[in-house]
Design a protein around this motif. Structure first.
Motif, short mmCIF file in Angstrom:
data_model
loop_
_atom_site.label_atom_id
_atom_site.label_comp_id
_atom_site.label_asym_id
_atom_site.label_seq_id
_atom_site.Cartn_x
_atom_site.Cartn_y
_atom_site.Cartn_z
N GLY A 104 0.78 -1.23 0.00
CA GLY A 104 0.00 0.00 0.00
C GLY A 104 0.81 1.28 0.00
O GLY A 104 0.26 2.36 0.16
N THR A 105 2.11 1.17 -0.19
CA THR A 105 2.98 2.35 -0.18
C THR A 105 3.21 2.88 -1.59
O THR A 105 3.04 2.17 -2.58
CB THR A 105 4.34 2.06 0.49
N ILE A 106 3.65 4.14 -1.62
CA ILE A 106 4.03 4.76 -2.89
C ILE A 106 5.19 5.73 -2.64
O ILE A 106 5.21 6.42 -1.63
CB ILE A 106 2.84 5.52 -3.55
N GLY A 107 6.14 5.73 -3.55
CA GLY A 107 7.25 6.69 -3.48
C GLY A 107 6.88 7.96 -4.21
O GLY A 107 6.43 7.92 -5.36
N ILE A 108 7.05 9.09 -3.53
CA ILE A 108 6.72 10.40 -4.11
C ILE A 108 7.90 11.34 -3.90
O ILE A 108 8.46 11.42 -2.82
CB ILE A 108 5.46 11.00 -3.48
N ARG A 109 8.26 12.05 -4.97
CA ARG A 109 9.29 13.09 -4.87
C ARG A 109 8.66 14.41 -5.30
O ARG A 109 7.99 14.49 -6.32
CB ARG A 109 10.50 12.75 -5.75
N ILE A 110 8.90 15.42 -4.50
CA ILE A 110 8.47 16.78 -4.86
C ILE A 110 9.61 17.38 -5.67
O ILE A 110 10.72 17.54 -5.18
CB ILE A 110 8.20 17.64 -3.60
N THR A 111 9.33 17.69 -6.92
CA THR A 111 10.38 18.18 -7.81
C THR A 111 10.56 19.69 -7.69
O THR A 111 9.60 20.42 -7.52
CB THR A 111 10.09 17.79 -9.28
N ASN A 112 11.80 20.11 -7.79
CA ASN A 112 12.14 21.54 -7.81
C ASN A 112 12.70 21.95 -9.15
O ASN A 112 13.21 23.06 -9.30
CB ASN A 112 13.16 21.86 -6.70
N GLU A 113 12.61 21.07 -10.12
CA GLU A 113 13.17 21.33 -11.45
C GLU A 113 12.12 22.04 -12.30
O GLU A 113 10.94 21.67 -12.28
CB GLU A 113 13.60 19.99 -12.07
N GLU A 114 12.53 23.06 -13.04
CA GLU A 114 11.61 23.94 -13.75
C GLU A 114 10.69 23.21 -14.73
O GLU A 114 9.47 23.42 -14.74
CB GLU A 114 12.41 25.02 -14.49
N PHE A 115 11.25 22.35 -15.58
CA PHE A 115 10.42 21.68 -16.58
C PHE A 115 9.35 20.80 -15.93
O PHE A 115 8.17 20.90 -16.25
CB PHE A 115 11.28 20.83 -17.53
N THR A 116 9.78 19.93 -15.01
CA THR A 116 8.81 19.01 -14.40
C THR A 116 7.79 19.74 -13.54
O THR A 116 6.62 19.37 -13.51
CB THR A 116 9.51 17.89 -13.60
N GLN A 117 8.21 20.79 -12.86
CA GLN A 117 7.24 21.57 -12.08
C GLN A 117 6.16 22.15 -12.97
O GLN A 117 4.97 22.05 -12.68
CB GLN A 117 7.94 22.70 -11.32
N ASN A 118 6.57 22.77 -14.07
CA ASN A 118 5.61 23.36 -15.00
C ASN A 118 4.71 22.30 -15.63
O ASN A 118 3.50 22.49 -15.75
CB ASN A 118 6.32 24.15 -16.10
N LEU A 119 5.30 21.18 -16.05
CA LEU A 119 4.53 20.11 -16.67
C LEU A 119 3.47 19.57 -15.71
O LEU A 119 2.29 19.46 -16.06
CB LEU A 119 5.47 18.98 -17.12
N ILE A 120 3.87 19.24 -14.50
CA ILE A 120 2.93 18.66 -13.54
C ILE A 120 1.88 19.67 -13.11
O ILE A 120 0.70 19.33 -12.97
CB ILE A 120 3.69 18.08 -12.33
N GLN A 121 2.28 20.91 -12.95
CA GLN A 121 1.31 21.95 -12.58
C GLN A 121 0.24 22.09 -13.65
O GLN A 121 -0.95 22.18 -13.35
CB GLN A 121 2.04 23.27 -12.38
N ARG A 122 0.63 22.05 -14.91
CA ARG A 122 -0.35 22.17 -16.00
C ARG A 122 -1.14 20.89 -16.20
O ARG A 122 -2.31 20.94 -16.60
CB ARG A 122 0.36 22.58 -17.28
#
Length: 187
Positions: A104-122
């Motif tokens: 039941g676990t999941i690995g999550i990373r909060i990204t601080n990289e510009e491209f991935t932040q913008n992509l995920i936000q959109r």
């Protein structure tokens, strides 16, 4: 970068798979809520789906949407960490079932990289992030080390940051429990 984000969004919305730069190494990714897309990533990696993959988010405020109860220690680790760090959380929810570990676990990373932040936000949803290699092979340190086999298997390859030659490394991985337990999986 903006054109890459637009094209990557089209592929993600269609259930496709992208090859993209992250805050660590290049990754293979898809919509983390789409089980068919997740299945494609497992197939590309030639990996059994009992070996979980992690997801990227752009903002820790979204954790509550995908974790039943975020352990208090997670907030401390996120606030004090200045390097890429993947936290393995108990109680995953609202993600593709074939992405969640059997416990039941999941690995999550909060990204601080510009491209991935913008992509995920959109995109407004987390995306899968797994190293751009076949299971059992070494993780590529930059775009030029990614095999043609991987490049041919994905639906879209992001052009942004392909020319970077610096050797990047994978994130640290820490498993956390509701009672504040910490297990370091990869320093």
């Amino acid at each position: 970068m903006h054109n890459d984000i637009k094209k990557a969004l089209e592929v993600l919305h269609a259930g496709g798979v992208i090859l993209y730069p992250t805050d660590t190494i290049w990754g293979i990714g898809c919509d983390a809520t789409n089980p068919e897309a997740v299945k494609k990533v497992y197939e590309i990696k030639n990996r059994v789906d009992s070996k979980a993959m992690l997801v990227l988010m752009e903002n820790p405020n979204r954790l509550n949407s995908y974790i039943d109860e975020v352990p208090e220690i997670a907030w401390d680790l996120i606030d004090t960490n200045d390097q890429p760090m993947t936290l393995i959380y108990p109680g995953a929810k609202n993600l593709a079932a074939n992405l969640i570990s059997s416990d039941g676990t999941i690995g999550i990373r909060i990204t601080n990289e510009e491209f991935t932040q913008n992509l995920i936000q959109r995109f407004k949803k987390p995306i899968v992030s797994t190293s751009a290699n076949r299971s059992g092979e070494l993780s590529p340190a930059n775009f030029y080390e990614i095999s043609d086999e991987i490049k041919e298997a994905v639906d879209y390859i992001v052009e942004y940051r392909q020319e970077e030659m610096e050797k990047c490394k994978a994130s640290s991985i820490i498993k956390i429990g509701l009672g504040g337990e910490i297990q370091i999986i990869r320093p």
